[in-house]
Design an enzyme around this catalytic site. Structure first.
Site, PDB file in Angstrom:
ATOM      1  N   TYR A 142       1.240  -1.332   0.089  1.00  0.00           N
ATOM      2  CA  TYR A 142      -0.037   0.162   0.013  1.00  0.00           C
ATOM      3  C   TYR A 142       0.820   1.187   0.421  1.00  0.00           C
ATOM      4  O   TYR A 142       2.006   1.185   0.560  1.00  0.00           O
ATOM      5  CB  TYR A 142      -0.820   0.014   1.383  1.00  0.00           C
ATOM      6  CG  TYR A 142      -1.869   1.538   1.337  1.00  0.00           C
ATOM      7  CD1 TYR A 142      -2.646   1.376   0.279  1.00  0.00           C
ATOM      8  CD2 TYR A 142      -1.585   1.990   2.475  1.00  0.00           C
ATOM      9  CE1 TYR A 142      -3.579   2.676   0.860  1.00  0.00           C
ATOM     10  CE2 TYR A 142      -2.500   3.039   2.443  1.00  0.00           C
ATOM     11  CZ  TYR A 142      -3.493   2.928   1.556  1.00  0.00           C
ATOM     12  OH  TYR A 142      -4.668   4.882   1.951  1.00  0.00           O
ATOM     13  N   ASP A 237       9.107   2.534  -1.005  1.00  0.00           N
ATOM     14  CA  ASP A 237       8.049   3.561   0.675  1.00  0.00           C
ATOM     15  C   ASP A 237       8.411   2.839   1.946  1.00  0.00           C
ATOM     16  O   ASP A 237       8.226   1.929   2.527  1.00  0.00           O
ATOM     17  CB  ASP A 237       6.748   2.755  -0.040  1.00  0.00           C
ATOM     18  CG  ASP A 237       5.403   3.950   0.879  1.00  0.00           C
ATOM     19  OD1 ASP A 237       6.446   4.557   1.764  1.00  0.00           O
ATOM     20  OD2 ASP A 237       4.492   3.872   0.268  1.00  0.00           O
ATOM     21  N   LYS A 265       5.067   9.555   8.522  1.00  0.00           N
ATOM     22  CA  LYS A 265       4.492   8.925   9.630  1.00  0.00           C
ATOM     23  C   LYS A 265       5.322   8.959  11.367  1.00  0.00           C
ATOM     24  O   LYS A 265       5.396  10.526  11.876  1.00  0.00           O
ATOM     25  CB  LYS A 265       3.974   7.715   9.903  1.00  0.00           C
ATOM     26  CG  LYS A 265       2.613   6.635   9.054  1.00  0.00           C
ATOM     27  CD  LYS A 265       2.305   5.189   9.142  1.00  0.00           C
ATOM     28  CE  LYS A 265       0.787   4.945   8.618  1.00  0.00           C
ATOM     29  NZ  LYS A 265       1.025   4.415   7.023  1.00  0.00           N
TER      30      LYS A 265
HETATM   31  C1  LIG Z   1       0.679   4.871   5.919  1.00  0.00           C
HETATM   32  C2  LIG Z   1       1.166   4.573   4.420  1.00  0.00           C
HETATM   33  C3  LIG Z   1       1.211   5.274   2.779  1.00  0.00           C
HETATM   34  C4  LIG Z   1       0.263   6.629   3.057  1.00  0.00           C
HETATM   35  O1  LIG Z   1       0.454   7.312   4.364  1.00  0.00           O
HETATM   36  P1  LIG Z   1      -0.663   8.491   4.520  1.00  0.00           P
HETATM   37  O2  LIG Z   1      -0.205   9.970   5.506  1.00  0.00           O
HETATM   38  O3  LIG Z   1      -2.364   7.799   5.458  1.00  0.00           O
HETATM   39  O4  LIG Z   1      -1.166   9.120   3.591  1.00  0.00           O
HETATM   40  C5  LIG Z   1       1.381   5.061   2.339  1.00  0.00           C
HETATM   41  N1  LIG Z   1       2.519   4.238   2.595  1.00  0.00           N
HETATM   42  C6  LIG Z   1       3.122   3.414   3.531  1.00  0.00           C
HETATM   43  C7  LIG Z   1       3.965   1.871   3.291  1.00  0.00           C
HETATM   44  C8  LIG Z   1       2.367   3.495   4.284  1.00  0.00           C
HETATM   45  O5  LIG Z   1       2.254   2.836   4.958  1.00  0.00           O
END
Ligand SMILES: *Cc1c(COP(=O)(O)O)cnc(C)c1O
Length: 428
Positions: A142, A237, A265
């Site tokens: 994701y 990511d 995060k």
């Molecule tokens: C949470 C998350 C996102 C999205 O971040 P948001 O701040 O919710 O837009 C993208 N990539 C990964 C791996 C994530 O865990």
């Protein structure tokens, strides 16, 4: 006093499904979401005054626990000087310097307000830099809600991706090629067929959005080699894994260096922050120096930067990750021991402060394996834990999160409740 039920009913009249992010609605586990009134350290309290040991941690950011006094102090001081300027502030430079110091290949940073924006902008940058349109992503990974990334595998090997959400044009999804995590041959096949057109491979190096999955030895190294051979950028990511599995993220743990990294995060310490980082020659293709457009009204917001700086200071303290790792290991070992004693097909694992639990005999190595879980057992376990004051992610495909505020007392309480909840989960 109000109740969770009453607040959910009220919320549903004005918010879609009563929430602002889908997983919060408890659809995967049933029941009523808890409306949180307050959080401190390892705990959250709902509007009914019930206390929970929190293993969601706002889905990752709260690695030093909720409302850490040092973070709060920074945020208060910054707020006193103004909430947003729409002009440069020195906190942006301070936080970027810290990120550059921790990630050797990161020479330039661009802050955004979310992980979604960071991943979306990294994609555009990779496409702008290479002049290519196609991207490779992995089933179960994701990267937020950008159109190009809400894509799943089409039918048949090497088929183009198809939208995984209504509203994403098929013509756009066509440019997203979907490979299988831990299956280098699936990526090799995509490069064999489309090598000239692939701008980048984007991956969660330690996925946490199909629960926690560890990369097989050599898998990420293999991606690095393929990307280099074909002139595609490798994008990690690390929105979830960055600053959480180790100070230098998953890339430090696995020893593979990407071209671009996306963060989020933890770097916002609970405030809305995302970031892209990479070498100057790639990053400087972005506006205002290059032709790839990127901007944000609240990007680099001084309050958010302050929360991030205070959090990075705390987790940079000597021994922080060793301590976190050791305490988290005690929790994970305890969960595995309970399952073994009770003969339950359940296991748990962790990397740093990022954890996974599965109603499976052994930890999964792919999206397909995660989906084999006994979901009904998870639902019963989740609710039994919640009733016992332990707040887990309300979904069997999400990782759970440990913080430095989780001490022996919280671990003991969690294990005591897990023993009871596991018996209840398998009794039905
Ligand atoms: C949470 C998350 C996102 C999205 O971040 P948001 O701040 O919710 O837009 C993208 N990539 C990964 C791996 C994530 O865990």
């Amino acid at each position: 006093m109000t109740s969770n039920n009453a607040e959910f009913e009220r919320a549903k009249r004005v918010l879609v499904g009563g929430v602002n992010s889908a997983v919060r609605a408890f659809r995967a586990v049933g029941g009523t979401p808890r409306f949180i009134a307050r959080a401190e350290g390892a705990y959250m309290w709902d509007v009914e005054g019930e206390r929970y040991v929190d293993y969601v941690g706002s889905w990752g950011p709260m690695i030093v626990g909720h409302n850490h006094p040092q973070v709060l102090e920074r945020v208060r001081a910054a707020a006193a000087d103004g909430l947003s300027f729409g002009a440069p502030n020195v906190m942006e430079t301070d936080l970027a310097e810290r990120i550059c110091a921790l990630f050797p290949q990161v020479e330039r940073v661009r802050f955004t307000s979310s992980g979604t924006e960071a991943a979306m902008s990294a994609l555009r940058l990779a496409r702008g830099f290479t002049g290519r349109d196609k991207i490779v992503k992995f089933e179960g990974c994701y990267h937020g809600t950008a159109d190009s990334l809400l894509v799943k595998a089409g039918s048949g090997a090497l088929a183009f991706g198809t939208p995984s959400s209504a509203g994403v044009p098929g013509d756009l999804a066509r440019h997203t090629l979907v490979a299988s995590f831990n299956d280098l041959a699936s990526v090799q096949a995509l490069f064999d067929a489309h090598g000239e057109d692939i701008a980048c491979v984007m991956i969660e190096p330690l996925p946490g959005n199909m629960n926690l999955i560890k990369p097989a030895p050599g898998f990420l190294q293999g991606l690095r080699t393929l990307c280099t051979q074909h002139g595609a950028l490798l994008i990690f990511d690390e929105v979830m894994s960055g600053f959480r599995v180790a100070l230098g993220g998953a890339q430090q743990v696995v020893g593979v260096t990407p071209d671009l990294s996306a963060f989020g995060k933890v770097i916002g310490g609970g405030m809305p922050v995302g970031a892209i980082g990479g070498p100057a020659d790639v990053m400087e293709r972005m506006a205002p120096l290059g032709p790839v457009y990127q901007a944000g009204t609240l990007s680099g917001n001084p309050i958010a930067m302050s929360a991030g700086i205070a959090t990075l200071e705390l987790i940079s303290a000597p021994g922080f990750f060793q301590d976190l790792e050791a305490r988290c290991a005690r929790l994970i070992d305890g969960l595995n021991r309970i399952a073994a004693d009770r003969g339950v097909a359940f296991c748990a694992q962790h990397v740093g402060g990022m954890c996974g639990m599965y109603f499976l005999e052994t930890p999964p190595d792919s999206y397909g394996a995660v989906m084999q879980q006994d979901v009904e057992r998870f639902k019963r376990f989740f609710h039994a834990m919640l009733d016992g004051g332990i707040y887990l992610p309300p979904s069997p495909v999400e990782a759970f999160f440990f913080s430095s505020a989780h001490g022996d007392a919280e671990i003991d309480l969690t294990l005591e409740q897990a023993d009871r909840a596991m018996r209840q989960a398998v009794a039905a």
